[in-house]
Design an enzyme around this catalytic site. Structure first.
Site, short mmCIF file in Angstrom:
data_model
loop_
_atom_site.label_atom_id
_atom_site.label_comp_id
_atom_site.label_asym_id
_atom_site.label_seq_id
_atom_site.Cartn_x
_atom_site.Cartn_y
_atom_site.Cartn_z
N GLN A 285 0.84 -1.20 0.00
CA GLN A 285 0.00 0.00 0.00
C GLN A 285 0.88 1.26 0.00
O GLN A 285 1.85 1.32 0.75
CB GLN A 285 -0.91 0.01 1.23
N TYR A 314 -6.12 -12.26 -1.51
CA TYR A 314 -5.43 -11.14 -2.16
C TYR A 314 -4.48 -10.52 -1.13
O TYR A 314 -4.51 -9.33 -0.87
CB TYR A 314 -6.42 -10.10 -2.68
N GLU A 335 -2.42 -15.36 -2.83
CA GLU A 335 -1.99 -14.21 -3.63
C GLU A 335 -1.37 -14.74 -4.93
O GLU A 335 -0.73 -15.80 -4.93
CB GLU A 335 -0.97 -13.41 -2.78
N ASP A 383 -9.36 -8.37 -0.36
CA ASP A 383 -8.78 -7.06 -0.71
C ASP A 383 -8.38 -7.11 -2.19
O ASP A 383 -7.20 -7.04 -2.52
CB ASP A 383 -7.56 -6.81 0.20
N CYS A 410 -10.90 -1.04 -3.40
CA CYS A 410 -10.33 0.19 -3.95
C CYS A 410 -11.18 0.68 -5.13
O CYS A 410 -10.74 1.56 -5.87
CB CYS A 410 -8.87 -0.03 -4.37
N1 SAH Z 1 -3.90 -7.13 0.97
C1 SAH Z 1 -2.67 -6.64 0.42
C2 SAH Z 1 -2.69 -6.53 -1.12
C3 SAH Z 1 -3.89 -5.87 -1.72
S1 SAH Z 1 -3.72 -5.44 -3.42
C4 SAH Z 1 -2.29 -5.32 1.05
O1 SAH Z 1 -3.09 -4.69 1.72
O2 SAH Z 1 -1.15 -4.91 0.86
C5 SAH Z 1 -4.41 -6.76 -4.27
C6 SAH Z 1 -3.50 -7.97 -4.40
O3 SAH Z 1 -4.21 -8.97 -5.13
C7 SAH Z 1 -2.22 -7.73 -5.18
O4 SAH Z 1 -1.13 -8.16 -4.41
C8 SAH Z 1 -2.36 -8.59 -6.45
O5 SAH Z 1 -1.15 -9.15 -6.88
C9 SAH Z 1 -3.31 -9.67 -5.97
N2 SAH Z 1 -4.15 -10.34 -6.98
C10 SAH Z 1 -4.65 -9.86 -8.13
N3 SAH Z 1 -5.45 -10.75 -8.72
C11 SAH Z 1 -5.49 -11.85 -7.92
C12 SAH Z 1 -6.16 -13.11 -7.98
N4 SAH Z 1 -6.97 -13.42 -8.98
N5 SAH Z 1 -5.96 -13.98 -6.97
C13 SAH Z 1 -5.15 -13.68 -5.94
N6 SAH Z 1 -4.48 -12.50 -5.82
C14 SAH Z 1 -4.64 -11.60 -6.82
#
Ligand code: SAH
Length: 454
Positions: A285, A314, A335, A383, A410
């Site tokens: 973030q 995620y 992830e 997320d 988001c």
């Molecule tokens: N929760 C974390 C990341 C949020 S951003 C934080 O707060 O830092 C969203 C994340 O989802 C990213 O790291 C991206 O790589 C991942 N992502 C995107 N598509 C995805 C999917 N289909 N399955 C799992 N993760 C995914």
């Protein structure tokens, strides 16, 4: 069809704001979107683009000002999309974001009674970004850094980015000047020639550790190690200089392959008292202070106990799950980016957390597998990126029958779509808390609590 003609001027009154913060005016029902224009302002505009269903106008003269208007330091900050709301007072920005969420909950989610709390904002809503991705171009034989004009690849030269950590702003010019001294060629997009494409910088908000990523078109980097040493000498906070190689003709900034030119492969930062390593390709973030508030809100909504089994979907480098792991029985994270899962595993270990497991893969694939394996989470955190949740994920998350789902979003539009779906499958959204992670921009982050309807 419309009577509005390109390049003609019109006097209009702004009657709304688009979700991107553009002023909206209507001429005989035909909407025009206008930069740097606020509701109730009467403006002479020139129609600069006229499409079938809507057009764009440019401000020629403003006859009155909305009381919430704020002077913009540099119009390029609006034009480039770096700070598209910087003409609004911060209070107004926060209300705008709350209303954005309210609007989609009514129109898309059809949940008009769901209450949306006032947006939690920052005391100093500037200089917050811990990351910058800056394109490099050649202009008059000099390397130039800045930001693209919206919807184009014309580079506007910028040195004060307003919303970035000022140490990062400084580092951008320092690195650019070093590259210039070493006569490194700028990338040429049209011809896919030249060398340096982007300078990407991350700086730990608490740790002050800095990572410089030089995104290059080709692998062979003449004097690469010497350049990295010079960067370190001029920017003592730097602990990592990475070369990322991106040979493709693409708008995607980073390529797959990387080399360490100096120092470590990761930087560290802390969030809610835990230390995290962050790899170049991992999501982290960008607004550290507000992320802590976001996570605290999410954890409060979850009201956890020591019997809880938690899914962190995620999960990025594991920050949400690891922030709450000590309160619960077990955390399962998923992830898609392999480097991020490597970070998440290291982060669990380095913080002495033993009750967290991580899987690389698509959440919509792994969640159904967990369901088949009999994992029964009581709380599911999601997320997702802007496109929201996949239907398969939603179904699997309902199939494992959690008591609560905490949805960090988001993008209000996909949040609303997904909340509708959850409502139909028996999960009711009970409260929504927007948190301003991106002051001066139109991006809206929020946390929603869903509970199993009885
Ligand atoms: N929760 C974390 C990341 C949020 S951003 C934080 O707060 O830092 C969203 C994340 O989802 C990213 O790291 C991206 O790589 C991942 N992502 C995107 N598509 C995805 C999917 N289909 N399955 C799992 N993760 C995914």
């Amino acid at each position: 069809m419309t009577s509005v003609e390109k390049n003609k001027t019109y006097t209009v009154t702004i009657d709304d704001l688009s979700h991107e913060g553009l002023g909206v005016a209507h001429i005989d029902g035909y909407p025009l979107f206008i930069e740097n224009a606020l509701p109730e302002e009467e403006i002479k505009i020139k129609a600069v683009k006229v499409g079938k269903k809507f057009g764009y106008g440019k401000v020629m003269e403003r006859f009155n000002s909305n009381p919430e208007r704020q002077e913009v330091k540099d119009l390029d900050l609006l034009r480039s999309g770096i700070a598209p709301l910087s003409h609004m007072t911060y209070e107004y920005q926060l209300r705008f974001k709350q209303q954005q969420v309210e609007k989609v909950l009514k129109t898309i989610a059809k949940l008009p009674d769901l209450s949306v709390a006032a947006t939690l904002g920052m005391e100093h809503p500037f200089e917050y970004r811990n990351k910058a991705q800056i394109p490099v171009q050649k202009v008059d034989n000099q390397l130039m850094t800045g930001f693209y004009r919206k919807n184009s690849h014309d580079l506007l030269p910028i040195e004060d980015y307003l919303i970035q950590d000022p140490k990062i702003d400084q580092a951008i010019t320092t690195v650019r000047d070093i590259l210039q001294r070493f006569k490194v060629k700028a990338y040429n997009e049209r011809e896919n020639t030249g060398f340096i494409r982007h300078i990407v910088i991350r700086r730990g908000h608490y740790s002050h550790e800095m990572m410089i990523i030089l995104v290059t078109r080709a692998e062979r980097f003449f004097k690469g190690a010497e350049i990295a040493e010079t960067i370190k000498a001029e920017l003592p906070e730097v602990v990592s200089v990475i070369q990322n190689i991106n040979p493709e003709k693409t708008n995607v900034i980073m390529g797959r392959d990387e080399k360490i030119l100096y120092g470590k492969a990761t930087i560290n930062d802390t969030l809610l008292g835990k230390t995290y390593q962050i790899s170049p390709q991992s999501f982290y973030q960008v607004n550290t202070e507000q992320t802590e508030i976001l996570y605290q809100t999410a954890i409060e909504f979850a009201d956890l106990n020591s019997e809880d089994i938690v899914v962190d979907a995620y999960c990025g480098i594991g920050t949400i799950g690891l922030s709450l792991a000590e309160k619960v029985k077990h955390v399962y994270g998923v992830e898609i980016v392999p480097q991020a899962i490597e970070d998440a595993k290291a982060n669990a270990k380095n913080n002495g957390i033993k009750n967290a497991n991580y899987e690389i893969g698509k959440a919509e694939k792994i969640m159904p597998r967990w369901a088949r394996e009999g994992i029964e989470p009581s709380v599911v955190f999601v997320d997702p990126p802007r496109k929201g949740l996949d239907e398969k994920f939603i179904e699997a998350s309902v199939a494992v029958n959690p008591n609560k789902i905490i949805y960090i979003s988001c993008n209000p539009a996909t949040l609303a779509r997904d909340l509708r779906r959850y409502e139909d499958l028996g999960y009711r959204a009970v409260k929504v808390q927007p948190v301003d992670l991106f002051p001066q921009t139109h991006h809206v982050e929020s946390v929603t609590l869903l509970v199993k309807a009885v």
